[in-house]
Design a protein around this motif. Sequence first.
Motif, PDB file in Angstrom:
ATOM      1  N   ALA A   6     -24.742 -44.921  -3.374  1.00  0.00           N
ATOM      2  CA  ALA A   6     -24.743 -43.690  -2.026  1.00  0.00           C
ATOM      3  C   ALA A   6     -24.228 -44.106  -0.767  1.00  0.00           C
ATOM      4  O   ALA A   6     -23.522 -43.360   0.006  1.00  0.00           O
ATOM      5  CB  ALA A   6     -25.616 -42.835  -2.075  1.00  0.00           C
ATOM      6  N   PHE A   7     -24.314 -45.248  -0.904  1.00  0.00           N
ATOM      7  CA  PHE A   7     -24.095 -45.612   1.006  1.00  0.00           C
ATOM      8  C   PHE A   7     -23.020 -47.384   0.875  1.00  0.00           C
ATOM      9  O   PHE A   7     -23.054 -48.196   1.634  1.00  0.00           O
ATOM     10  CB  PHE A   7     -25.550 -47.000   1.348  1.00  0.00           C
ATOM     11  CG  PHE A   7     -26.186 -45.623   1.203  1.00  0.00           C
ATOM     12  CD1 PHE A   7     -26.510 -44.738   2.334  1.00  0.00           C
ATOM     13  CD2 PHE A   7     -27.412 -46.321   0.428  1.00  0.00           C
ATOM     14  CE1 PHE A   7     -27.331 -43.605   2.023  1.00  0.00           C
ATOM     15  CE2 PHE A   7     -28.661 -45.267   0.600  1.00  0.00           C
ATOM     16  CZ  PHE A   7     -28.063 -44.152   1.103  1.00  0.00           C
ATOM     17  N   SER A   8     -22.238 -47.064  -0.408  1.00  0.00           N
ATOM     18  CA  SER A   8     -20.930 -48.002  -0.283  1.00  0.00           C
ATOM     19  C   SER A   8     -19.573 -47.574   0.245  1.00  0.00           C
ATOM     20  O   SER A   8     -19.292 -46.227   0.245  1.00  0.00           O
ATOM     21  CB  SER A   8     -20.847 -48.277  -1.755  1.00  0.00           C
ATOM     22  OG  SER A   8     -21.475 -49.237  -2.209  1.00  0.00           O
ATOM     23  N   PHE A   9     -18.569 -48.357   0.843  1.00  0.00           N
ATOM     24  CA  PHE A   9     -17.578 -47.398   0.972  1.00  0.00           C
ATOM     25  C   PHE A   9     -16.657 -47.378  -0.786  1.00  0.00           C
ATOM     26  O   PHE A   9     -16.989 -47.872  -1.645  1.00  0.00           O
ATOM     27  CB  PHE A   9     -16.810 -48.875   1.831  1.00  0.00           C
ATOM     28  CG  PHE A   9     -15.229 -48.420   1.466  1.00  0.00           C
ATOM     29  CD1 PHE A   9     -15.170 -48.199   2.683  1.00  0.00           C
ATOM     30  CD2 PHE A   9     -14.201 -48.901   0.902  1.00  0.00           C
ATOM     31  CE1 PHE A   9     -13.489 -47.528   3.160  1.00  0.00           C
ATOM     32  CE2 PHE A   9     -13.101 -48.946   1.454  1.00  0.00           C
ATOM     33  CZ  PHE A   9     -12.917 -47.954   2.184  1.00  0.00           C
ATOM     34  N   SER A  10     -15.688 -46.544  -0.205  1.00  0.00           N
ATOM     35  CA  SER A  10     -15.408 -45.547  -1.347  1.00  0.00           C
ATOM     36  C   SER A  10     -14.214 -45.402  -1.180  1.00  0.00           C
ATOM     37  O   SER A  10     -13.551 -44.941  -0.568  1.00  0.00           O
ATOM     38  CB  SER A  10     -16.339 -44.144  -1.794  1.00  0.00           C
ATOM     39  OG  SER A  10     -15.557 -43.228  -2.762  1.00  0.00           O
TER      40      SER A  10
END
Length: 910
Positions: free
Chosen positions: A270-274
Amino acid sequence: MSLLYYLLAKYRLFPLVILTFIGQSVAVQASPIFYTFPFPSASDTSKIKEIEYADRRGVWLLDTNGRVSYYDGVHYHKLDAFTPIGQDVSHIELFNRDLWLVSKGQLLQYDISNNRLAPFNLKGKVTEIIGTPDHLWVNTVTHTYLIDKKALQTQTYSDVPFSGIFELGERAVAQDGDKVFALPSGSLIFELSTELSAIEEINDQYWAGTEQGIFVFEEGNGQRRYLSNIRIDHLAVTAEGVWAGTPSGLFLKKAEDEEFVLLSGQSDDAFSFSGHAIRDLQLGVMEELWVATDVGLNYRSTVATHIDRFPMYILSPEPGEEQLSALVPHGNDYLLSTRYKLVALDDKLNPIKSTQFDSAIDSMIMFDGILWVASASGLKAYDPETFSLLEGKVPKAIEDTPVNRIISDSHSLWLAEGANIMRFWPKGQTVVDFGSDWSGSFNNRLTSVIDLEESGTWLGTINGLYFYFDGRFIPKLTREQVGAIKSLKVGPDGEVWMLTQRGVYTYDAVKQALPQERFVNTPDDIAKCLVVNGASSLYVTSKGIYRHQFSNQALQFVQGAPNSVPSLRHYCQKNEEKMLIAGDFGVFSIPEPTLAFLFNAPPAPVSPSAIYVNGIPWRLGPSSDEPLSISTRGTVAIEVGQMPFATTDKVEYRLEGNGDDSWYTTNDQKLVFSALNTGKYTLVLKLRKGSGPSQEVSVISFVIEPPWHERIGYFLFVLCVVIICTALYYRKKNTAIRAQNKQLRETVHRKVIEIDKREASTKRFCNGSRDSLSVFESGSVEIPHSMTTDSVSNSVDKEAEDWHERILSEIGNHFHDPEYSTALLAKALFTSERSLQRRFKLELGSTFKEVLITTRLENAKRMLCQGDKITDVAVACGFNEPSYFTKSFKLKYGVTPSQFRDTCGSEQHA
């Protein structure tokens, strides 16, 4: 845990971590943390390709389908719902508080304040627009134009279009052939043989993005080259370094790095670069970074460089495989365990080493310098430095006994397996087995243990709070009082702080009074973990984090994101330097200065974005300082947003100008005001954090203008008033003139009479006096004689007489009722009103009203002869108003009721 979302929204960058595990040579990169904004619906397959940041109040977005949207932190709105823009937009640019668009090669200006779309006619098809604070630069297929901010007049800057125009800070640069020069001065910056795609300036150096990589120029000379043979589409510079957007991903070069590093994320984190392909980079006023990718819209802020994070996906490529089971401090470092792995982290949460276990780790704790691990295979002791198993530390009697929870007090370990608990003293190798019925309640489970110097050992269980003394477990608080206890902490005054399934409670262990509620769980805000240190207590909830300060009892709050990441377990620890929050989402280390900043920072700004008038979309975009003009009165709906995402679950508001000074609260971000009349209104919001003072902010003002027909009516009304006043003035003036003329005539007449009298005295030979002084004209007053008609015919039969008697009897019985009418009489006679009225006139020669009034007046005469008051007589005879009674009486008898009463006995009224 929700605090972490908030941190991601405001402070988005975390250091890259290169993980090197013992026995492994694979380098794993941890992504900087971004917050990914979802699209409005799963079926929306369009991707964002251009971003325009609107001064902390929202962002304008252009997708690959040519549609323009506005995001305010809460809502996504399509611009074509507010103005007929269509879905063929190729470029967007914010300039002079308006949104400029290119649609089908046509330049359009969208006036945000007035919701007007106006075309700008230029020669040739528009291919590119770039905005600076003072100018809008427009490239067409034939010319390059310049639009000035003040006059909004179009000037032809070049008869030949440039190959490219680029924004560089607060100015623009252009490329013409192999020359790159500044606009509008035209001074040469450097020469470049390849096509320029992006440019940034850093410390007198120009970083040029091209199809062949990044070229660095200083004083016109090339100095260095990065990312060779990689197409650079976008560049951005922050305090952290240089960001490069490419079709293959996002790169970052920090000042201390020699080369750019590719930032790779995990789609399930949920907190990663997408995303991979970078379509646009945009910086906000606080250097927050917006990144549009082939997957979604990412957001991050630079203050998060002070916050460290260890993501769980590093331990396993399979999402959700590694779940946190324990986190314990070890000096300045930390030991983290998942189901089958044990990992050592340094003070920056960089992994140092790890090991694999054969059995699942259910719980672990540091005690007397030894790492104690609880698992289904029994209690194990490990060296925290080498992770090697320590033999002989666990007694043979419990070596193979399953343990799923291990808790320590000041001098022993408490071991739990289901409802069964044991107490173990490692130094003396002593074990006491209390069995499963130690608490006297069925299936009770131990969750936490604390030592209090004055009162002894306290145990938290799923059935309440227990006090342990001399081998006995004494219940103090039941589950019905506080709920199932999850953890216990010691307060500064020796009180017991309890995190339960109902919230947070405190209990005075000395006075042993009733527990005190500190925080009560709600369906959408549940306390996850609790920390108590010398100055405050902190409890992380699903919405954010609360801080209860002991000195002034103030409650501070940091709001998190609306959606939280699920986690089976939550851990939080706090010391004077930092706070740790951990779960299945990873571990976060928040320094104390950053945490203090979060609590003391003002609330995020709230701004209106969309306005609806009578249910019709009326205006979209950030509001201006000038009052808006609304030409239609009725219902006004205002949607408010809060960037980067809404952190306020309730909105307190007041609309000034409608005569209501009350404050209202709503859980909806759409405020509706009905039945608004013409006038000026101001929407005021009350922003607050925790129990601190509130801040009143005026977010928008608007004026509802009267419609055209009301303006004409107002003009006609004023005109009529002027005409009437003029007529009254001249009437008064004419009356005064006539009065003056009359007085003059009377004065002259008196003088003439006096002269005649003097002449008559002088001339005594006149025998007769001419009485010209008093000429009276007598007339007769004709007193009208009341004519009465006897409507009774000798030929009336007995049925008619009975009807007459019934009619007069009914009227005589009800004449005193002021509401008496033909409807009541017709109902009493079982006939219709129309038939009754027709027969009245035919047989009595009078109407019902005439007979009723006559009856009332005849009865009034009798009462007046008795000396009753006129008002009493009027009310008694069915007259609501004494004035109407007097008028009717005089009309009937020629005298007023008072005159009649004075002469009641004379022949005049016989």
